[in-house]
Design a protein around this motif. Structure first.
Motif, PDB file in Angstrom:
ATOM      1  N   ALA A 101       7.150 -14.839 -24.646  1.00 29.36           N
ATOM      2  CA  ALA A 101       6.594 -14.620 -25.988  1.00 29.36           C
ATOM      3  C   ALA A 101       6.654 -13.134 -26.322  1.00 29.36           C
ATOM      4  CB  ALA A 101       5.158 -15.130 -26.032  1.00 29.36           C
ATOM      5  N   ALA A 102       6.047 -12.765 -27.442  1.00 23.99           N
ATOM      6  CA  ALA A 102       5.955 -11.355 -27.792  1.00 23.99           C
ATOM      7  C   ALA A 102       5.124 -10.620 -26.746  1.00 23.99           C
ATOM      8  CB  ALA A 102       5.324 -11.206 -29.172  1.00 23.99           C
ATOM      9  N   TRP A 103       5.320  -9.322 -26.642  1.00 24.57           N
ATOM     10  CA  TRP A 103       4.608  -8.541 -25.629  1.00 24.57           C
ATOM     11  C   TRP A 103       3.092  -8.679 -25.793  1.00 24.57           C
ATOM     12  CZ3 TRP A 103       4.334  -6.425 -21.158  1.00 24.57           C
ATOM     13  CH2 TRP A 103       3.388  -5.433 -20.869  1.00 24.57           C
ATOM     14  N   SER A 104       2.447  -8.910 -24.691  1.00 26.88           N
ATOM     15  CA  SER A 104       1.002  -9.077 -24.682  1.00 26.88           C
ATOM     16  C   SER A 104       0.486  -8.764 -23.293  1.00 26.88           C
ATOM     17  CB  SER A 104       0.634 -10.515 -25.052  1.00 26.88           C
ATOM     18  OG  SER A 104      -0.733 -10.775 -24.780  1.00 26.88           O
ATOM     19  N   SER A 105      -0.700  -8.221 -23.227  1.00 23.90           N
ATOM     20  CA  SER A 105      -1.350  -8.007 -21.933  1.00 23.90           C
ATOM     21  C   SER A 105      -2.385  -9.083 -21.665  1.00 23.90           C
ATOM     22  CB  SER A 105      -1.986  -6.623 -21.876  1.00 23.90           C
ATOM     23  OG  SER A 105      -2.968  -6.493 -22.895  1.00 23.90           O
ATOM     24  N   SER A 106      -2.326 -10.152 -22.431  1.00 29.52           N
ATOM     25  CA  SER A 106      -3.250 -11.257 -22.210  1.00 29.52           C
ATOM     26  C   SER A 106      -2.695 -12.188 -21.151  1.00 29.52           C
ATOM     27  CB  SER A 106      -3.458 -12.042 -23.498  1.00 29.52           C
ATOM     28  OG  SER A 106      -4.191 -13.225 -23.240  1.00 29.52           O
ATOM     29  N   PRO A 107      -3.468 -12.467 -20.103  1.00 26.97           N
ATOM     30  CA  PRO A 107      -2.955 -13.341 -19.040  1.00 26.97           C
ATOM     31  C   PRO A 107      -2.645 -14.751 -19.505  1.00 26.97           C
ATOM     32  CG  PRO A 107      -5.300 -12.907 -18.750  1.00 26.97           C
ATOM     33  CD  PRO A 107      -4.822 -11.981 -19.824  1.00 26.97           C
ATOM     34  N   THR A 108      -3.244 -15.172 -20.604  1.00 30.06           N
ATOM     35  CA  THR A 108      -2.989 -16.534 -21.081  1.00 30.06           C
ATOM     36  C   THR A 108      -1.578 -16.689 -21.622  1.00 30.06           C
ATOM     37  OG1 THR A 108      -3.914 -15.994 -23.249  1.00 30.06           O
ATOM     38  CG2 THR A 108      -5.418 -16.916 -21.628  1.00 30.06           C
ATOM     39  N   ASP A 109      -0.907 -15.587 -21.894  1.00 28.21           N
ATOM     40  CA  ASP A 109       0.474 -15.658 -22.391  1.00 28.21           C
ATOM     41  C   ASP A 109       1.495 -15.752 -21.261  1.00 28.21           C
ATOM     42  OD1 ASP A 109      -0.252 -13.356 -25.088  1.00 28.21           O
ATOM     43  OD2 ASP A 109      -0.247 -15.547 -25.070  1.00 28.21           O
ATOM     44  N   PHE A 110       1.022 -15.672 -20.023  1.00 29.86           N
ATOM     45  CA  PHE A 110       1.929 -15.689 -18.871  1.00 29.86           C
ATOM     46  C   PHE A 110       1.807 -17.005 -18.130  1.00 29.86           C
ATOM     47  CE2 PHE A 110       3.585 -11.360 -18.563  1.00 29.86           C
ATOM     48  CZ  PHE A 110       2.789 -10.718 -19.499  1.00 29.86           C
ATOM     49  N   GLY A 111       2.953 -17.556 -17.758  1.00 30.67           N
ATOM     50  CA  GLY A 111       2.954 -18.808 -17.012  1.00 30.67           C
ATOM     51  C   GLY A 111       4.012 -18.762 -15.936  1.00 30.67           C
ATOM     52  N   SER A 112       4.463 -19.910 -15.510  1.00 35.26           N
ATOM     53  CA  SER A 112       5.490 -20.020 -14.470  1.00 35.26           C
ATOM     54  C   SER A 112       5.092 -19.248 -13.216  1.00 35.26           C
ATOM     55  CB  SER A 112       6.841 -19.495 -14.988  1.00 35.26           C
ATOM     56  OG  SER A 112       7.254 -20.202 -16.130  1.00 35.26           O
ATOM     57  N   TRP A 113       3.892 -19.488 -12.749  1.00 37.81           N
ATOM     58  CA  TRP A 113       3.362 -18.786 -11.585  1.00 37.81           C
ATOM     59  C   TRP A 113       4.210 -19.041 -10.342  1.00 37.81           C
ATOM     60  CZ3 TRP A 113      -0.911 -15.855 -12.513  1.00 37.81           C
ATOM     61  CH2 TRP A 113      -1.617 -16.143 -13.674  1.00 37.81           C
ATOM     62  N   GLY A 114       4.312 -17.994  -9.514  1.00 38.27           N
ATOM     63  CA  GLY A 114       4.891 -18.176  -8.194  1.00 38.27           C
ATOM     64  C   GLY A 114       3.845 -18.747  -7.247  1.00 38.27           C
ATOM     65  N   GLN A 115       4.204 -18.820  -5.962  1.00 40.28           N
ATOM     66  CA  GLN A 115       3.294 -19.410  -4.982  1.00 40.28           C
ATOM     67  C   GLN A 115       2.275 -18.407  -4.451  1.00 40.28           C
ATOM     68  OE1 GLN A 115       6.182 -18.171  -4.172  1.00 40.28           O
ATOM     69  NE2 GLN A 115       5.768 -17.005  -2.301  1.00 40.28           N
ATOM     70  N   GLY A 116       2.479 -17.148  -4.733  1.00 41.91           N
ATOM     71  CA  GLY A 116       1.547 -16.110  -4.325  1.00 41.91           C
ATOM     72  C   GLY A 116       1.886 -15.494  -2.985  1.00 41.91           C
ATOM     73  N   THR A 117       1.414 -14.273  -2.788  1.00 43.23           N
ATOM     74  CA  THR A 117       1.563 -13.588  -1.511  1.00 43.23           C
ATOM     75  C   THR A 117       0.234 -12.916  -1.176  1.00 43.23           C
ATOM     76  OG1 THR A 117       2.922 -12.008  -0.247  1.00 43.23           O
ATOM     77  CG2 THR A 117       2.500 -11.449  -2.555  1.00 43.23           C
ATOM     78  N   GLN A 118      -0.194 -13.075   0.062  1.00 42.29           N
ATOM     79  CA  GLN A 118      -1.512 -12.594   0.479  1.00 42.29           C
ATOM     80  C   GLN A 118      -1.466 -11.103   0.796  1.00 42.29           C
ATOM     81  OE1 GLN A 118      -4.634 -14.330   0.906  1.00 42.29           O
ATOM     82  NE2 GLN A 118      -5.374 -12.217   1.160  1.00 42.29           N
ATOM     83  N   VAL A 119      -2.422 -10.377   0.221  1.00 40.55           N
ATOM     84  CA  VAL A 119      -2.622  -8.968   0.546  1.00 40.55           C
ATOM     85  C   VAL A 119      -4.020  -8.830   1.131  1.00 40.55           C
ATOM     86  CG1 VAL A 119      -2.903  -6.649  -0.391  1.00 40.55           C
ATOM     87  CG2 VAL A 119      -1.046  -8.121  -1.212  1.00 40.55           C
ATOM     88  N   THR A 120      -4.099  -8.284   2.330  1.00 41.07           N
ATOM     89  CA  THR A 120      -5.386  -8.080   2.988  1.00 41.07           C
ATOM     90  C   THR A 120      -5.507  -6.613   3.377  1.00 41.07           C
ATOM     91  OG1 THR A 120      -5.344 -10.338   3.872  1.00 41.07           O
ATOM     92  CG2 THR A 120      -6.895  -8.784   4.877  1.00 41.07           C
ATOM     93  N   VAL A 121      -6.560  -5.976   2.878  1.00 43.70           N
ATOM     94  CA  VAL A 121      -6.797  -4.564   3.148  1.00 43.70           C
ATOM     95  C   VAL A 121      -8.071  -4.450   3.977  1.00 43.70           C
ATOM     96  CG1 VAL A 121      -7.072  -2.274   2.153  1.00 43.70           C
ATOM     97  CG2 VAL A 121      -5.748  -4.017   0.926  1.00 43.70           C
ATOM     98  N   PHE A 122      -7.979  -3.852   5.154  1.00 43.34           N
ATOM     99  CA  PHE A 122      -9.138  -3.714   6.031  1.00 43.34           C
ATOM    100  C   PHE A 122      -9.546  -2.248   6.125  1.00 43.34           C
ATOM    101  CE2 PHE A 122      -7.076  -1.950   9.792  1.00 43.34           C
ATOM    102  CZ  PHE A 122      -5.741  -2.320   9.603  1.00 43.34           C
ATOM    103  N   SER A 123     -10.826  -2.050   6.310  1.00 42.90           N
ATOM    104  CA  SER A 123     -11.348  -0.676   6.375  1.00 42.90           C
ATOM    105  C   SER A 123     -11.504  -0.215   7.815  1.00 42.90           C
ATOM    106  CB  SER A 123     -12.693  -0.604   5.668  1.00 42.90           C
ATOM    107  OG  SER A 123     -13.598  -1.512   6.238  1.00 42.90           O
TER     108      SER A 123
END
Length: 123
Positions: A101-123
């Motif tokens: 769609a037209a440029w937007s920073s609204s997350p509702t305009d984005f679809g076709s999600w990937g499966q995700g990748t885990q990021v874990t940050v430890f202190s």
């Protein structure tokens, strides 16, 4: 519908860096704005960054400004999320998503999600 694949997640100490990649299966990303979102356990999905299809416009949520950089490669095959100065609160599953769609920073305009990748940050 474009199929997206994320990679590059992992386990990193606070203050470290990771670079996430988002690619489309069998096609380029030149027709799409691409966004990165994340979801931590027990929390709502958060829109982190986005880049326009031309690469001329970007968006960052306040909590990652100055630390994360979103970019597109010259061949329009991959979109990257460079994450520096990582904090434990950045721990989440990171997803990329596409918008035609037209440029937007609204997350509702984005679809076709990937499966995700885990990021874990430890202190």
């Amino acid at each position: 519908q474009v199929q997206l694949v994320e990679s590059g997640g992992g386990l990193v100490q606070a203050g470290g860096s990771l670079r996430l990649s988002c690619a489309a299966s069998g096609r380029t990303l030149s027709s799409y704005h691409i966004g990165w979102l994340r979801q931590a356990p027990g929390k709502e999905r958060e829109f982190v960054a986005a880049i326009s299809r031309s690469g001329s416009r970007t968006y960052y949520t306040d909590s990652v400004k100055g630390r994360f950089t979103i970019s597109r490669d010259n061949f329009e095959i991959t979109v990257y999320l460079q994450m520096n100065k990582l904090k434990p609160e950045d721990t989440a599953v990171y997803y990329c998503a596409a918008s035609s769609a037209a440029w937007s920073s609204s997350p509702t305009d984005f679809g076709s999600w990937g499966q995700g990748t885990q990021v874990t940050v430890f202190s």
